[in-house]
Design a protein around this motif. Structure first.
Motif, mmCIF file in Angstrom:
data_model
loop_
_atom_site.group_PDB
_atom_site.id
_atom_site.type_symbol
_atom_site.label_atom_id
_atom_site.label_comp_id
_atom_site.label_asym_id
_atom_site.label_seq_id
_atom_site.Cartn_x
_atom_site.Cartn_y
_atom_site.Cartn_z
ATOM 1 N N VAL A 100 7.556 -110.266 -45.318
ATOM 2 C CA VAL A 100 8.143 -109.154 -44.538
ATOM 3 C C VAL A 100 7.759 -107.752 -45.333
ATOM 4 O O VAL A 100 7.225 -106.803 -44.537
ATOM 5 C CB VAL A 100 9.268 -109.329 -44.241
ATOM 6 C CG1 VAL A 100 9.880 -108.126 -43.309
ATOM 7 C CG2 VAL A 100 9.699 -110.645 -43.197
ATOM 8 N N GLU A 101 8.111 -107.860 -46.472
ATOM 9 C CA GLU A 101 7.961 -106.533 -47.097
ATOM 10 C C GLU A 101 6.668 -106.378 -47.473
ATOM 11 O O GLU A 101 6.030 -105.168 -47.245
ATOM 12 C CB GLU A 101 8.780 -106.559 -48.547
ATOM 13 C CG GLU A 101 9.979 -106.688 -48.699
ATOM 14 C CD GLU A 101 10.723 -107.262 -49.887
ATOM 15 O OE1 GLU A 101 11.826 -107.336 -50.233
ATOM 16 O OE2 GLU A 101 9.856 -107.720 -50.989
ATOM 17 N N ASN A 106 1.738 -102.851 -45.590
ATOM 18 C CA ASN A 106 0.511 -102.858 -44.888
ATOM 19 C C ASN A 106 0.414 -101.692 -43.969
ATOM 20 O O ASN A 106 -0.242 -101.068 -43.567
ATOM 21 C CB ASN A 106 0.146 -103.913 -44.750
ATOM 22 C CG ASN A 106 -0.176 -104.918 -45.852
ATOM 23 O OD1 ASN A 106 -0.544 -104.398 -47.033
ATOM 24 N ND2 ASN A 106 -0.095 -106.355 -45.727
ATOM 25 N N VAL A 107 1.636 -101.861 -43.149
ATOM 26 C CA VAL A 107 1.792 -101.104 -41.863
ATOM 27 C C VAL A 107 2.035 -99.513 -42.106
ATOM 28 O O VAL A 107 1.471 -98.433 -41.721
ATOM 29 C CB VAL A 107 2.781 -101.720 -41.085
ATOM 30 C CG1 VAL A 107 2.925 -100.544 -39.767
ATOM 31 C CG2 VAL A 107 2.270 -102.815 -40.440
ATOM 32 N N THR A 108 3.218 -99.208 -43.032
ATOM 33 C CA THR A 108 3.602 -98.042 -43.164
ATOM 34 C C THR A 108 3.127 -97.451 -44.646
ATOM 35 O O THR A 108 3.364 -96.258 -44.557
ATOM 36 C CB THR A 108 5.068 -97.944 -43.330
ATOM 37 O OG1 THR A 108 5.663 -98.834 -44.502
ATOM 38 C CG2 THR A 108 5.816 -98.677 -41.959
ATOM 39 N N GLY A 109 2.712 -98.271 -45.420
ATOM 40 C CA GLY A 109 2.097 -97.433 -46.815
ATOM 41 C C GLY A 109 3.110 -97.488 -47.625
ATOM 42 O O GLY A 109 3.276 -96.921 -48.901
ATOM 43 N N GLU A 110 4.577 -97.856 -47.316
ATOM 44 C CA GLU A 110 5.702 -97.743 -48.233
ATOM 45 C C GLU A 110 6.293 -98.993 -49.032
ATOM 46 O O GLU A 110 6.339 -99.899 -47.945
ATOM 47 C CB GLU A 110 6.822 -97.003 -47.425
ATOM 48 C CG GLU A 110 6.441 -95.457 -46.918
ATOM 49 C CD GLU A 110 6.448 -94.553 -48.110
ATOM 50 O OE1 GLU A 110 6.959 -94.705 -48.970
ATOM 51 O OE2 GLU A 110 5.815 -93.565 -48.039
#
Length: 368
Positions: A100-101, A106-110
């Motif tokens: 999940v992390e 990958n989606v948010t870059g955070e």
């Protein structure tokens, strides 16, 4: 207006303000009692002649209490059990949030540490401290007092509802037919809101739960029950469950299942609200209450008076529309009809009878 009348009205207005301030802390529980009284009033009228007012009202209150408390306790038991089991699995390392992390990164870059966020949230809530325990005890105490007040008021709403209506009819300075029309409009809107919220919540929860079961989401039965409660909120209700469930499936390398669940929820589950709500509202109201008004009333009601505003927000807006309709039908349309109706004037166009009389006169004259 004489001095005595002005003084009485001023005192009444002042006492109304003070009374509202007195009941304001318990406003949600008072409205909850009124909400429960609506579906129970037909049962009260049906069994009252056989068992009497007091016994019938008392039996309905006890039945309503059991019907509300038992499912709530069952749901809380499941929540605590699932939460304790999840906590045990996390501590033992059986459940990890690595996938999940990684997906969130990958989606948010955070970078996100879910376990750290959970621990920080638990510490900030103060649940493990003495102050947190005292606050939780106060919350539960206030809730218990409020629910007891709800059942107490529900008893008297059922037992003395007809007496209250008679008092209201005798007190309001309105003609009887206008009072009857306003009350009928209010009842229609109330039943439409109740039926649409409850039936759509059940249907949406079950439909979304079938998707969770078919796609293999863990504890799907439990989350179906949760969605039935959450689906009372239009638009975002059941999404709070099936949305994260789709993300969960993607995060555990089941991208196809997650995508299917998201599409299923966005199309089938969400559109069921748009399809069913107008049908139910049309079933219970003579003049259609637009679904957008219901949604606006729900959101505004939640902001104004809390959770119970989900039901009373649309009722308030619907009642306003009913009052406007009554004013229009009683005063505006009547005035327009009076202005458009011409005064009765003698008709100068000769009728058949008058023509025949005119023809008979010369004949009689000739005979003479």
């Amino acid at each position: 207006m004489n001095t005595t009348r002005a003084l009485i009205l001023s005192l009444t207005a002042g006492l109304l303000v003070v009374t509202f301030l007195l009941v304001k802390p318990f406003l949600q529980f008072i409205l909850l009692a009124l909400l429960l009284a609506y579906p129970l009033r037909p049962l009260q009228r049906r069994f009252e002649p056989k068992f009497g007012k007091q016994l019938t009202a008392g039996g309905l209150v006890v039945s309503a209490t059991i019907a509300l408390v038992l499912p709530t306790l069952w749901l809380l038991r499941i929540v605590f059990r699932e939460g304790r089991g999840l906590l045990t699995q996390v501590r033992s390392g059986d459940v990890e949030f690595t996938e999940v992390e990684r997906w969130i990164e990958n989606v948010t870059g955070e970078e996100v540490d879910i376990m750290e966020a959970i621990q920080n949230g638990f510490q900030e809530s103060g649940l493990g401290t003495v102050d947190g325990a005292v606050g939780l005890f106060q919350t539960l105490s206030n809730l218990a007092i409020g629910l007891a007040l709800t059942m107490f008021l529900l008893y008297y709403f059922l037992k003395d509802g007809d007496r209250f209506y008679r008092w209201l009819d005798a007190t309001l300075p309105l003609p009887d037919h206008i009072q009857s029309q306003i009350r009928q409009e209010f009842d229609d809107v109330m039943w439409a809101v109740l039926a649409s919220h409850v039936l759509i919540a059940v249907v949406q929860g079950i439909v979304a739960g079938l998707g969770l079961i078919v796609l293999g989401v863990p504890n799907a039965i439990f989350w179906t029950a949760v969605m039935i409660f959450l689906a009372v909120l239009p638009i975002i209700g059941s999404f709070l469950v099936w949305g994260p469930a789709a993300v969960y499936l993607v995060s555990v390398d089941q991208a196809v299942a997650g995508g299917v669940l998201f599409v299923y929820g966005a199309i089938v589950v969400s559109l069921s609200d748009d399809f069913l709500r107008p049908l139910i509202i049309d079933r219970y109201t003579e003049t259609r209450l637009n679904p957008s008004v219901v949604i606006l009333g729900v959101l505004g009601g939640v902001y104004l008076i809390g959770f119970i505003g989900i039901f009373f927000g649309p009722v308030i807006i619907g009642s306003l529309r009913a009052l406007i309709d009554v004013y229009r039908s009683e005063y505006i349309e009547e005035t327009i009809d009076t202005e458009e109706t011409p005064d009765e004037m003698p008709d100068s166009t000769p009728t058949k009878d008058s023509q025949s009389r005119d023809q008979e006169v010369p004949e009689s004259v000739n005979e003479q």
